[in-house]
Structure formats: C-alpha cells, structure tokens
Design an enzyme around this catalytic site. Structure first.
Site, PDB file in Angstrom:
ATOM      1  N   LYS A 122     -62.151  60.187 -32.765  1.00  0.00           N
ATOM      2  CA  LYS A 122     -61.905  61.635 -32.734  1.00  0.00           C
ATOM      3  C   LYS A 122     -60.789  62.035 -33.699  1.00  0.00           C
ATOM      4  O   LYS A 122     -60.804  63.140 -34.246  1.00  0.00           O
ATOM      5  CB  LYS A 122     -61.577  62.103 -31.315  1.00  0.00           C
ATOM      6  CG  LYS A 122     -62.593  61.718 -30.257  1.00  0.00           C
ATOM      7  CD  LYS A 122     -63.997  62.217 -30.526  1.00  0.00           C
ATOM      8  CE  LYS A 122     -65.017  61.472 -29.682  1.00  0.00           C
ATOM      9  NZ  LYS A 122     -66.312  61.251 -30.287  1.00  0.00           N
ATOM     10  N   GLU A 206     -53.572  67.945 -28.541  1.00  0.00           N
ATOM     11  CA  GLU A 206     -54.145  69.229 -28.937  1.00  0.00           C
ATOM     12  C   GLU A 206     -53.608  70.315 -28.029  1.00  0.00           C
ATOM     13  O   GLU A 206     -53.327  70.065 -26.856  1.00  0.00           O
ATOM     14  CB  GLU A 206     -55.683  69.211 -28.771  1.00  0.00           C
ATOM     15  CG  GLU A 206     -56.442  68.770 -29.981  1.00  0.00           C
ATOM     16  CD  GLU A 206     -57.956  68.868 -29.773  1.00  0.00           C
ATOM     17  OE1 GLU A 206     -58.406  69.396 -28.735  1.00  0.00           O
ATOM     18  OE2 GLU A 206     -58.677  68.395 -30.651  1.00  0.00           O
ATOM     19  N   HIS A 241     -68.045  67.169 -16.425  1.00  0.00           N
ATOM     20  CA  HIS A 241     -68.574  66.855 -17.757  1.00  0.00           C
ATOM     21  C   HIS A 241     -70.055  66.514 -17.776  1.00  0.00           C
ATOM     22  O   HIS A 241     -70.574  66.037 -18.768  1.00  0.00           O
ATOM     23  CB  HIS A 241     -67.751  65.762 -18.430  1.00  0.00           C
ATOM     24  CG  HIS A 241     -66.290  66.125 -18.511  1.00  0.00           C
ATOM     25  ND1 HIS A 241     -65.849  67.177 -19.287  1.00  0.00           N
ATOM     26  CD2 HIS A 241     -65.209  65.630 -17.878  1.00  0.00           C
ATOM     27  CE1 HIS A 241     -64.536  67.297 -19.126  1.00  0.00           C
ATOM     28  NE2 HIS A 241     -64.126  66.383 -18.276  1.00  0.00           N
ATOM     29  N   ARG A 297     -76.798  62.013 -31.920  1.00  0.00           N
ATOM     30  CA  ARG A 297     -78.041  61.608 -31.256  1.00  0.00           C
ATOM     31  C   ARG A 297     -78.881  62.834 -30.932  1.00  0.00           C
ATOM     32  O   ARG A 297     -78.409  63.970 -31.066  1.00  0.00           O
ATOM     33  CB  ARG A 297     -77.704  60.907 -29.942  1.00  0.00           C
ATOM     34  CG  ARG A 297     -76.940  61.827 -28.997  1.00  0.00           C
ATOM     35  CD  ARG A 297     -76.852  61.363 -27.574  1.00  0.00           C
ATOM     36  NE  ARG A 297     -76.376  62.437 -26.709  1.00  0.00           N
ATOM     37  CZ  ARG A 297     -75.109  62.807 -26.559  1.00  0.00           C
ATOM     38  NH1 ARG A 297     -74.146  62.175 -27.219  1.00  0.00           N
ATOM     39  NH2 ARG A 297     -74.774  63.804 -25.765  1.00  0.00           N
TER      40      ARG A 297
HETATM   41  C1  MV4 Z   1     -60.684  70.539 -24.754  1.00  0.00           C
HETATM   42  C2  MV4 Z   1     -60.543  71.522 -23.758  1.00  0.00           C
HETATM   43  C3  MV4 Z   1     -59.531  72.423 -23.904  1.00  0.00           C
HETATM   44  N1  MV4 Z   1     -58.694  72.352 -24.959  1.00  0.00           N
HETATM   45  N2  MV4 Z   1     -59.847  70.513 -25.787  1.00  0.00           N
HETATM   46  C4  MV4 Z   1     -64.124  68.027 -22.603  1.00  0.00           C
HETATM   47  C5  MV4 Z   1     -65.171  67.172 -23.206  1.00  0.00           C
HETATM   48  C6  MV4 Z   1     -64.676  66.798 -24.548  1.00  0.00           C
HETATM   49  N3  MV4 Z   1     -65.757  66.870 -25.477  1.00  0.00           N
HETATM   50  C7  MV4 Z   1     -63.618  67.780 -24.860  1.00  0.00           C
HETATM   51  N4  MV4 Z   1     -63.395  68.564 -23.671  1.00  0.00           N
HETATM   52  C8  MV4 Z   1     -62.488  69.579 -23.647  1.00  0.00           C
HETATM   53  N5  MV4 Z   1     -61.638  69.609 -24.695  1.00  0.00           N
HETATM   54  C9  MV4 Z   1     -58.869  71.398 -25.870  1.00  0.00           C
HETATM   55  N6  MV4 Z   1     -58.004  71.344 -26.891  1.00  0.00           N
HETATM   56  C10 MV4 Z   1     -61.430  71.526 -22.696  1.00  0.00           C
HETATM   57  C11 MV4 Z   1     -62.406  70.541 -22.618  1.00  0.00           C
HETATM   58  C12 MV4 Z   1     -63.258  70.626 -21.466  1.00  0.00           C
HETATM   59  C13 MV4 Z   1     -64.617  70.890 -21.570  1.00  0.00           C
HETATM   60  C14 MV4 Z   1     -65.248  71.032 -22.804  1.00  0.00           C
HETATM   61  C15 MV4 Z   1     -66.589  71.268 -22.895  1.00  0.00           C
HETATM   62  C16 MV4 Z   1     -67.347  71.375 -21.735  1.00  0.00           C
HETATM   63  C17 MV4 Z   1     -66.761  71.233 -20.522  1.00  0.00           C
HETATM   64  C18 MV4 Z   1     -65.398  70.974 -20.411  1.00  0.00           C
HETATM   65  C19 MV4 Z   1     -64.808  70.840 -19.156  1.00  0.00           C
HETATM   66  C20 MV4 Z   1     -63.487  70.579 -19.074  1.00  0.00           C
HETATM   67  C21 MV4 Z   1     -62.705  70.469 -20.219  1.00  0.00           C
END
Ligand code: MV4
Length: 499
Positions: A122, A206, A241, A297
């Site tokens: 990442k 972040e 998730h 994917r």
């Molecule tokens: C985040 C975020 C808030 N702020 N990054 C969760 C999965 C991963 N792909 C990244 N995720 C998140 N990153 C920042 N800077 C909140 C999430 C997140 C989230 C993102 C997408 C779908 C569902 C989620 C549920 C909780 C937190």
C-alpha cells in the site's frame, strides 16, 4: 505469455461455486473448453459438473486444495489448459501464483505478477498514485517506525489518524488513533499485528476520513495501451469489511464526478502498466475522493457493472488474455439505468451473522424481468462449513434507482431458501430503510440506521405471514410448487418454526 494460436482453447478455473460457473459461462459462449478443479467437499458441486472436465486436487480445507498452486498447475499441464482464471479470493491476488503460471508458460488471466505485487504494497501504491497526480488521503510517504517522529507527523496531519499496514488491505491491519497519548501503543500493536498477519510489519499513517463512502471504478485494459473505465459502484453497505449490498451507479454520481474518478482510475492503471480487468477503490467524502487501493482481480460485484454497461467483463478478460484488443473505447460506454446487488449468504442475521451451513431442502431463486442470479447451489445442495457462506448474488436492473429498489423488494419476496438461515431479512430491512431509499450511505450505514432492529421486525413479520398462509392454505407437507414457491416457502418455514 501469449495464448497459443491453436483453434481449440482451454481454460482451467482455479476456483469454486458461483464464480467458477460465471467464468465457465463466458468460456462456453466463446467456444472455450473448461477444466474445473475441486476439493473433496466439492466433488458433487454444480460447478464441477458444469465443466467439460473436472479434477480432484485435495481435501476440503482450501490450504490443501484451492490454495495448492502446484496441484492446480499440474492439472493445467496434464489437461493442456493454456490459461488459468483465478476468480476472486483464493489465489487471485497472489503474485507468486501469477509468477508460477508465467514460468510454466500458462496464461494467468489477470494482470502481470509484478503489478499484483506492486499493488500489494500500500505504501508503494500510494506513492505511485501521488506521483501520477491521483488524489490520496494526506499521510506519510514512507513506513513509520519511530513513535516520537510518528506522533509529530500525526499532529501535523491532525487527529484522528489511521495507522495502516502496508501489506494490509480490505480492512485488515488498521487502527484509528484519536490522540497523542494513544499513539505509541497503537503503533506498536499495529506493527506487531501486521508482522504476524502478513510477515511485513511496515505501517504508514493517514488522516482518518470519517464516515466516508466506498466508491470503486471498474477498469479494463488491453495489452495495447487501451484503458477504459466502465461504471462506478457504490459499496458502502458492508459489515466488518464484508460487502453486503452494492449498486451501480453510486447514488451521488454525476457525469462530471464519474469522468473525474474514471479518469483518475485510468491514470492509476496506466501508471502501473495494468492489463486485464481491475478495480480502483476510492474513499469519497464531502465532494472529495481519495485513492485507496487497486483490486487486481475480477470482483464479486462485477455483475452490476455488466448490467448497466452491457459489457461482459469476463468475456473481455478472456479476450484480453489471449492478446486481443478492446473492441470499444470510452465513448462507447454508456451507463443505462440502475443495478443493485444483494449478496445472499447462508448466515443468521439474528445471531451476529453466524454462518449457517447445511443442506438446502427447498430452493427457488427470484426470476422475471430485470433479475440476474449467479449461484452455484440448488435444492439438495449442502453448504460446506469450509468455504464462505455465499448462496448467490441477486442482482436487479431497472431504468431508475427507485424502480431498482422496488424490483429488489419484489425479488426478495420471491426468493425461497429452506433448510439454512439466510440474510434475506437483512436485505429486506435495508431496501425499506428511508436513508437507503434517499441514497444516504456511508460505511457506517448499518449502525447509523439501526438496521439490526429492523431485521428483527422483518423476521417476525415473515414468520407471522407464514403462519397465516399456512392456515389459509391448510397446507401440511405439500411440495414447493414452482409458481407458488414463495407462498409455500413461508408455509414450510412456518411449519419448521412450529416444530
Ligand atoms: C480508510 C478509512 C478512513 N480513512 N482510510 C477499510 C478497508 C481498506 N480498503 C481501507 N479502509 C478504510 N480506509 C482512511 N484514511 C476508512 C476505511 C474503512 C472502510 C473503507 C471502505 C469500506 C468500508 C470501510 C469500513 C471501515 C473503514
């Protein structure tokens, strides 16, 4: 690796269940023969029977079957399969497997192994995107180790911040930090977690984006530099998730925002030399969007994009893999109508969504106008505790979002599963929720809208309705008739609950 110029093509599908069938459907339409591999638990599964050939690769646990690279490669070689489609999950984003395919002269239907590896980091992905001018969440460029230095950075960014594992993704290995005094502990615990989960303890920081929406862009890239975006998808309704409901397009999408996000996604793809189908994930908040990660994917939810664009994404994956050019360009992609997917899982929504494996004694999926059901199950099928509990993907299409919601409610009414618990009541509760109907979604949707209380009401109402129908019809052990399947399902479910 190029596909051989032979006229008979053969693809091995290194997956199971509905996605194996989905891939084989595209193969069948293209005149490609199919090879299934299956575990002992799946010997009688529909996908193994659908294939032209099927081979046992090991015992039920996926570590000994669907994750056994060498066993799968051996079947590919012995059957003369020129290519492997990995589906989603299992080996689909494993750069070692993609590399092994390349080494064996087998086409891996996905991007090159180095692209998978690069997007697996990442930190690397973030830096590449920043360089390409794609918006990223404010945060660190490099891995952070020293807590003193890290606190300084966090204070500059402003709390709350997120500590994320570089090798993480899909929500694994993240921690929210609200203040300096929590920081050092959170840093060391996230590093430790990342180290044991991924064998790589590097983490980055972040800014925490509060209550964002999860919006992703489907892309297609051929081997000749043609890269296009298809639809966007809103995937905010998820639990721990695990996505549960997705729709295309996002309720907040405008032609301008779609062009901006689509062009950013294409820039992402071009920057990393992406080939084949992929998804660029973004967080969206208050009019801004930020690059999150690339899923290298085919995704579970690709079907809703197919419904609004008319593009068969798996067909394009196969064509791209054997070196053909995309037959259309960006201007040809028109978003028509609205599509929603509900993932129908064998789990108990009233018991913390605990898996509910077992035998499906009665089954009839929804049908009629605008419905697409991708599944690998049937009456008499036993859902194994070894794999994920998805029964099917119920997708609807209609001209407008409101019509799509009405159609989904109708489809959920028709859908019959007897013998295992399902999350259908959850989907019913969401479809009737006012915030959902307004398109008011965030990743905290389920908690913010008391959905679980509504689910309890739906379960109760369905049971009562079943009892009423049972007495009205005086049905005892009548078989589920095709046309009245929905009614009879209530009857037989009511009988079960009474016992
Ligand atoms: C985040 C975020 C808030 N702020 N990054 C969760 C999965 C991963 N792909 C990244 N995720 C998140 N990153 C920042 N800077 C909140 C999430 C997140 C989230 C993102 C997408 C779908 C569902 C989620 C549920 C909780 C937190």
């Amino acid at each position: 690796m190029r596909w051989k110029a032979s006229c008979s093509k053969k693809v091995l599908i290194a997956n199971r269940g509905e996605i194996a069938i989905r891939v084989m459907r595209a193969c069948r339409e293209l005149g490609i023969s199919t090879v299934a591999v299956c575990s002992e638990a799946d010997k009688n599964a529909l996908f193994a029977k659908y294939a032209d050939e099927a081979y046992l690769i090991g015992p039920a646990p996926s570590s000994q079957s669907y994750l056994n690279m060498e066993a799968i490669l051996a079947v590919a070689k012995n059957t003369g399969a020129e290519a492997i489609h990995p589906g989603y999950g299992f080996l689909s984003e494993n750069p070692v497997f993609a590399k092994r395919c390349e080494e064996e002269g087998i086409v891996f239907i996905g991007p090159p192994s180095h692209v998978i590896a690069e997007m697996g980091s990442k930190i690397r992905a973030r830096n590449l995107m920043a360089k390409a001018g794609v918006p990223i969440v404010p945060g660190t460029k490099d891995a952070v180790e020293d807590p003193v230095e890290a606190v300084k950075i966090a204070e500059e960014i402003g709390y709350p911040v997120l500590i994320k594992a570089s090798a993480g993704g899909g929500g694994i290995g993240m921690k929210v930090v609200n203040s300096s005094d929590e920081f050092a502990t959170a840093l060391s615990s996230t590093r430790q977690m990342a180290g044991s989960a991924f064998g790589d303890s590097s983490v980055f920081i972040e800014k925490y984006v509060e209550e964002p929406r999860h919006i992703e862009i489907q892309i297609l890239a051929d081997g000749y530099g043609n890269t296009i975006y298809l639809s966007d998808r809103e995937c905010s309704i998820q639990r721990r998730h695990q996505k549960l409901i997705e729709e295309a397009p996002s309720p907040i999408m405008t032609p301008e925002l779609r062009a901006k996000m689509g062009e950013a996604a294409v820039r992402v793809a071009k920057t990393i030399g992406y080939v084949n189908a992929g998804t660029v994930e973004f967080l969206y908040s208050k009019g801004n969007f930020y690059f999150l990660e690339v899923n290298t994917r085919l995704q579970v939810e690709h079907g809703i994009t197919e419904m609004v664009t008319g593009v068969d994404i798996v067909r394009e994956q196969l064509r791209i893999a054997w070196g053909e050019k995309l037959e259309f360009n960006q201007e040809d992609i028109i978003i028509d109508g609205h599509s929603i997917e509900c993932r129908i899982n064998a789990e108990d929504p009233l018991n913390d969504f605990a898996p509910s494996p077992g035998k499906i004694r009665g089954y009839r999926s929804a049908g009629g106008p605008g419905i697409r059901v991708d599944s690998g199950v049937h009456t008499g099928y036993t859902i194994s505790p070894y794999y994920d509990s998805m029964i099917s993907k119920l997708c609807v299409w209609a001209k407008t979002r409101d019509a799509a919601i009405a159609r989904m409610e109708r489809a959920l009414y028709e859908y019959v599963v007897v013998g295992v618990k399902t999350n259908i009541p959850f989907h019913k509760a969401v479809m009737r929720n006012p915030a959902f109907r307004r398109g008011d979604l965030t990743t905290a949707f389920i908690e913010d809208n008391n959905i679980m209380e509504a689910v309890e009401e739906v379960v109760k109402a369905d049971a009562e309705k079943g009892a009423t129908l049972a007495s009205a019809l005086e049905a005892k052990d009548k078989k589920v008739a095709a046309i009245t399947a929905a009614v009879h399902a209530y009857v037989s479910m009511a009988q079960k609950t009474q016992r």
